[in-house]
Design a protein around this motif. Structure first.
Motif, PDB file in Angstrom:
ATOM      1  N   ARG A 302       0.842  -1.194   0.000  1.00 17.64           N
ATOM      2  CA  ARG A 302       0.000   0.000   0.000  1.00 17.64           C
ATOM      3  C   ARG A 302       0.874   1.240   0.000  1.00 17.64           C
ATOM      4  NH1 ARG A 302      -4.466  -1.824   4.620  1.00 17.64           N
ATOM      5  NH2 ARG A 302      -4.877  -3.900   3.729  1.00 17.64           N
ATOM      6  N   PRO A 303       0.551   2.241  -0.799  1.00 16.47           N
ATOM      7  CA  PRO A 303       1.349   3.480  -0.809  1.00 16.47           C
ATOM      8  C   PRO A 303       1.250   4.185   0.537  1.00 16.47           C
ATOM      9  CG  PRO A 303      -0.616   3.722  -2.158  1.00 16.47           C
ATOM     10  CD  PRO A 303      -0.547   2.294  -1.773  1.00 16.47           C
ATOM     11  N   ARG A 304       2.389   4.471   1.156  1.00 19.55           N
ATOM     12  CA  ARG A 304       2.395   5.018   2.514  1.00 19.55           C
ATOM     13  C   ARG A 304       1.751   6.385   2.610  1.00 19.55           C
ATOM     14  NH1 ARG A 304       6.706   6.438   5.230  1.00 19.55           N
ATOM     15  NH2 ARG A 304       8.282   6.414   3.594  1.00 19.55           N
ATOM     16  N   PHE A 305       1.873   7.175   1.555  1.00 23.21           N
ATOM     17  CA  PHE A 305       1.434   8.566   1.637  1.00 23.21           C
ATOM     18  C   PHE A 305       0.069   8.801   1.006  1.00 23.21           C
ATOM     19  CE2 PHE A 305       6.099   8.509   1.609  1.00 23.21           C
ATOM     20  CZ  PHE A 305       6.336   9.117   2.833  1.00 23.21           C
ATOM     21  N   ALA A 306      -0.569   7.738   0.506  1.00 29.08           N
ATOM     22  CA  ALA A 306      -1.897   7.895  -0.092  1.00 29.08           C
ATOM     23  C   ALA A 306      -2.916   8.186   0.997  1.00 29.08           C
ATOM     24  CB  ALA A 306      -2.279   6.634  -0.858  1.00 29.08           C
ATOM     25  N   ARG A 307      -3.824   9.088   0.696  1.00 30.35           N
ATOM     26  CA  ARG A 307      -4.871   9.435   1.659  1.00 30.35           C
ATOM     27  C   ARG A 307      -5.967   8.386   1.586  1.00 30.35           C
ATOM     28  NH1 ARG A 307      -5.963  13.550   4.844  1.00 30.35           N
ATOM     29  NH2 ARG A 307      -8.095  14.259   5.246  1.00 30.35           N
ATOM     30  N   GLY A 308      -6.423   7.924   2.739  1.00 29.46           N
ATOM     31  CA  GLY A 308      -7.462   6.905   2.738  1.00 29.46           C
ATOM     32  C   GLY A 308      -7.947   6.615   4.141  1.00 29.46           C
ATOM     33  N   PRO A 309      -8.955   5.748   4.260  1.00 25.90           N
ATOM     34  CA  PRO A 309      -9.526   5.431   5.569  1.00 25.90           C
ATOM     35  C   PRO A 309      -8.643   4.458   6.351  1.00 25.90           C
ATOM     36  CG  PRO A 309     -10.603   4.153   3.863  1.00 25.90           C
ATOM     37  CD  PRO A 309      -9.647   5.071   3.153  1.00 25.90           C
ATOM     38  N   ASP A 310      -9.048   4.194   7.560  1.00 23.18           N
ATOM     39  CA  ASP A 310      -8.352   3.253   8.435  1.00 23.18           C
ATOM     40  C   ASP A 310      -8.663   1.829   7.983  1.00 23.18           C
ATOM     41  OD1 ASP A 310      -7.237   1.783  10.463  1.00 23.18           O
ATOM     42  OD2 ASP A 310      -8.428   2.666  12.078  1.00 23.18           O
ATOM     43  N   THR A 311      -7.683   1.148   7.386  1.00 26.42           N
ATOM     44  CA  THR A 311      -7.898  -0.212   6.870  1.00 26.42           C
ATOM     45  C   THR A 311      -7.062  -1.246   7.616  1.00 26.42           C
ATOM     46  OG1 THR A 311      -6.175   0.129   5.182  1.00 26.42           O
ATOM     47  CG2 THR A 311      -8.459   0.610   4.552  1.00 26.42           C
ATOM     48  N   ARG A 312      -6.496  -0.883   8.755  1.00 33.36           N
ATOM     49  CA  ARG A 312      -5.656  -1.836   9.491  1.00 33.36           C
ATOM     50  C   ARG A 312      -6.487  -3.013  10.011  1.00 33.36           C
ATOM     51  NH1 ARG A 312      -5.873   0.508  15.432  1.00 33.36           N
ATOM     52  NH2 ARG A 312      -7.562   1.954  15.033  1.00 33.36           N
ATOM     53  N   THR A 313      -5.815  -4.127  10.198  1.00 32.61           N
ATOM     54  CA  THR A 313      -6.454  -5.295  10.782  1.00 32.61           C
ATOM     55  C   THR A 313      -6.587  -5.092  12.285  1.00 32.61           C
ATOM     56  OG1 THR A 313      -5.468  -6.726   9.098  1.00 32.61           O
ATOM     57  CG2 THR A 313      -6.267  -7.778  11.121  1.00 32.61           C
ATOM     58  N   PRO A 314      -7.800  -5.163  12.849  1.00 26.15           N
ATOM     59  CA  PRO A 314      -7.937  -5.004  14.308  1.00 26.15           C
ATOM     60  C   PRO A 314      -7.131  -6.070  15.040  1.00 26.15           C
ATOM     61  CG  PRO A 314     -10.081  -4.877  13.219  1.00 26.15           C
ATOM     62  CD  PRO A 314      -9.099  -5.336  12.180  1.00 26.15           C
ATOM     63  N   LEU A 315      -6.342  -5.642  16.014  1.00 29.36           N
ATOM     64  CA  LEU A 315      -5.511  -6.573  16.780  1.00 29.36           C
ATOM     65  C   LEU A 315      -5.837  -6.407  18.261  1.00 29.36           C
ATOM     66  CD1 LEU A 315      -3.163  -8.655  16.597  1.00 29.36           C
ATOM     67  CD2 LEU A 315      -1.618  -6.761  17.114  1.00 29.36           C
ATOM     68  N   PRO A 316      -6.466  -7.402  18.862  1.00 26.10           N
ATOM     69  CA  PRO A 316      -6.778  -7.289  20.286  1.00 26.10           C
ATOM     70  C   PRO A 316      -5.503  -7.359  21.122  1.00 26.10           C
ATOM     71  CG  PRO A 316      -7.332  -9.479  19.471  1.00 26.10           C
ATOM     72  CD  PRO A 316      -6.933  -8.664  18.278  1.00 26.10           C
ATOM     73  N   GLY A 354      -7.293   3.353  24.325  1.00 29.30           N
ATOM     74  CA  GLY A 354      -7.769   2.229  23.516  1.00 29.30           C
ATOM     75  C   GLY A 354      -9.251   2.249  23.226  1.00 29.30           C
ATOM     76  N   LEU A 355      -9.908   3.391  23.445  1.00 25.08           N
ATOM     77  CA  LEU A 355     -11.350   3.496  23.208  1.00 25.08           C
ATOM     78  C   LEU A 355     -11.628   3.806  21.734  1.00 25.08           C
ATOM     79  CD1 LEU A 355     -12.225   5.644  26.351  1.00 25.08           C
ATOM     80  CD2 LEU A 355     -12.347   3.158  26.119  1.00 25.08           C
ATOM     81  N   HIS A 356     -12.664   3.186  21.166  1.00 21.66           N
ATOM     82  CA  HIS A 356     -12.983   3.379  19.750  1.00 21.66           C
ATOM     83  C   HIS A 356     -14.467   3.117  19.539  1.00 21.66           C
ATOM     84  CE1 HIS A 356     -12.740   3.028  15.350  1.00 21.66           C
ATOM     85  NE2 HIS A 356     -11.530   3.543  15.433  1.00 21.66           N
ATOM     86  N   PRO A 357     -15.142   3.903  18.690  1.00 17.81           N
ATOM     87  CA  PRO A 357     -16.573   3.661  18.446  1.00 17.81           C
ATOM     88  C   PRO A 357     -16.864   2.320  17.788  1.00 17.81           C
ATOM     89  CG  PRO A 357     -15.703   5.367  16.972  1.00 17.81           C
ATOM     90  CD  PRO A 357     -14.653   5.105  17.995  1.00 17.81           C
ATOM     91  N   ASP A 358     -15.876   1.758  17.078  1.00 20.91           N
ATOM     92  CA  ASP A 358     -16.034   0.441  16.466  1.00 20.91           C
ATOM     93  C   ASP A 358     -15.632  -0.620  17.493  1.00 20.91           C
ATOM     94  OD1 ASP A 358     -15.991  -1.894  15.035  1.00 20.91           O
ATOM     95  OD2 ASP A 358     -14.592  -1.216  13.500  1.00 20.91           O
ATOM     96  N   PRO A 359     -16.568  -1.442  17.959  1.00 21.88           N
ATOM     97  CA  PRO A 359     -16.229  -2.438  18.983  1.00 21.88           C
ATOM     98  C   PRO A 359     -15.111  -3.380  18.577  1.00 21.88           C
ATOM     99  CG  PRO A 359     -18.614  -2.265  18.701  1.00 21.88           C
ATOM    100  CD  PRO A 359     -17.985  -1.473  17.596  1.00 21.88           C
ATOM    101  N   ALA A 360     -14.953  -3.628  17.263  1.00 16.03           N
ATOM    102  CA  ALA A 360     -13.896  -4.534  16.813  1.00 16.03           C
ATOM    103  C   ALA A 360     -12.514  -3.931  17.026  1.00 16.03           C
ATOM    104  CB  ALA A 360     -14.092  -4.873  15.335  1.00 16.03           C
ATOM    105  N   ARG A 361     -12.429  -2.599  17.077  1.00 17.89           N
ATOM    106  CA  ARG A 361     -11.142  -1.936  17.240  1.00 17.89           C
ATOM    107  C   ARG A 361     -10.880  -1.519  18.694  1.00 17.89           C
ATOM    108  NH1 ARG A 361      -9.141  -1.313  12.328  1.00 17.89           N
ATOM    109  NH2 ARG A 361     -10.520  -0.980  10.532  1.00 17.89           N
TER     110      ARG A 361
END
Length: 406
Positions: A302-316, A354-361
């Protein structure tokens, strides 16, 4: 001499980069409808000549320094070392944080190698060397992991040493990690996992307990290390293990997202677009902080400097590891807008907790294992006794006290 050579290479890259930038601006102004970043005719030849002279001088200088490198100089006095070592380490730490991935790719002597250290000296991770370096080892290891653009000598100050204080309270041996914070967090995490495995295996006595404290990026490196240790089957995460993060941007830092937005704005204008190259100098470690990337898959391909949404894999958080999260806010009183924008000056409150509106994150940490340090900035977390006392309260044997800040 090796560091002078590394500095000369860096200076050469800077001159060539400045030349490219100047020519790109010149081309944009002189040929508004053109797309090439190069000029034409005599002007193009002049820029080509500047690059050629720069490379020629750099080659000659590198040869001279390489020859001088073989000459043994008399060692500096202890007084000289005491005066210059902290400033030298600080300068190298900042350089590595900003350009560390490039330095590592070039095998530059300015790239900081990963080291586990004790009492300010690097450890050789074999049983005989550790027995000599650590004459009175504890069965509890306290490992401190610094953040971006920092080094292991920056924990605490003359008034308070959190590592020594916490080690004494826990009956632990304190070890620090030094690493190149400009590399990808996942690369440092994997190497840290391997280094900890070697340390525990070669420690002069059986390790009963392991406590890892990470400040800022260091907390992300530690979380990544836990993942890669479990993946590799290392034994250390199965010990009586605890992880504490101090001001760690678990869900990213707004300053890096702002930098990414500025890149996009600059690229929107033909005349300003060449200046976006300056933003592209920032390291992989810095761009990983946009959303808190922990895994290779978060950035590979993935291009490091490209603008985009948060696509990281959630890691508990790692299973079987007791986790504690410390956040700070510069305000003495709770104010939602300031806490979630400025936070400690670098990391918003929710990201550090570590708080996030998405419960998976969102990180599943009980409220009593989160703590907010009010009236403190990001770097106060490294040196304020109140922070060390909160860690002692959590980590020392005894009942868990209730926490009301969160």
């Amino acid at each position: 001499m090796s560091e002078l050579r590394g500095g000369a290479h860096l200076a050469t890259d800077a001159v060539l980069g400045a030349t490219d930038l100047t020519e790109a601006v010149h081309a944009a102004v002189s040929r508004p409808l053109g797309r090439s970043p190069r000029t034409r005719g005599l002007t193009r030849w002049v820029y080509h000549l500047v690059r050629g002279i720069t490379r020629g001088v750099a080659h000659a200088l590198d040869g001279a320094l390489r020859t001088a490198e073989g000459v043994t100089a008399p060692p500096p006095s202890d007084r000289h070392l005491a005066v210059t070592a902290p400033s030298r380490d600080g300068a190298l730490a900042v350089l590595n944080g900003v350009l560390g991935d490039r330095l590592a790719a070039q095998n530059s002597p300015l790239a900081m190698p990963m080291q586990l250290r004790h009492a300010g000296r690097p450890l050789v991770l074999d049983a005989a060397s550790l027995a000599r370096s650590v004459p009175a080892p504890s069965d509890t290891l306290l490992v401190l992991v610094h953040g971006l653009c920092m080094h292991d000598g920056q924990w605490g100050d003359e008034a308070h040493d959190p590592g020594a204080t916490l080690a004494r309270r826990l009956g632990a041996t304190s070890v620090t990690l030094r690493y190149n914070s400009g590399r990808h967090i996942s690369e440092n995490g994997r190497d840290f996992a391997s280094a900890l495995d070697a340390l525990v295996a070669a420690w002069p006595r059986a390790v009963r307990r392991l406590v890892v404290v990470g400040h800022s990026m260091g907390g992300l490196v530690a979380r990544s290390a836990c993942h890669y240790a479990a993946e590799a089957g290392y034994a250390w995460p199965t010990l009586d293990a605890s992880l504490v993060t101090l001001g760690t941007p678990h869900h990213g830092a707004p300053l890096e997202r702002l930098g990414n937005g500025i890149d996009t704005l600059l690229e929107a204008s033909r005349y300003a677009a060449p200046f976006a190259r300056l933003g592209y100098l920032r390291s992989a470690g810095v761009t990983d902080l946009r959303y808190g990337h922990l895994l290779d898959g978060d950035w590979t391909g993935r291009p490091r400097f490209a603008r985009g949404p948060d696509t990281r894999t959630p890691l508990p958080l790692p299973e079987g590891v007791a986790c504690y999260l410390v956040a700070a806010t510069t305000g003495a009183r709770r104010r939602r807008l300031r806490d979630q924008t400025l936070g400690d000056g670098l990391v918003p409150l929710d990201s550090a907790l570590g708080l996030h509106p998405d419960p998976a994150r969102a990180l599943d940490v009980p409220a009593e294992q989160r703590w907010v340090a009010r009236g403190m900035n990001h770097f106060d977390l490294l040196r304020r006794p109140e922070v060390t006392e909160q860690l002692r309260t959590w980590l020392a044997p005894g009942p868990m006290p209730s926490t009301t800040d969160v």
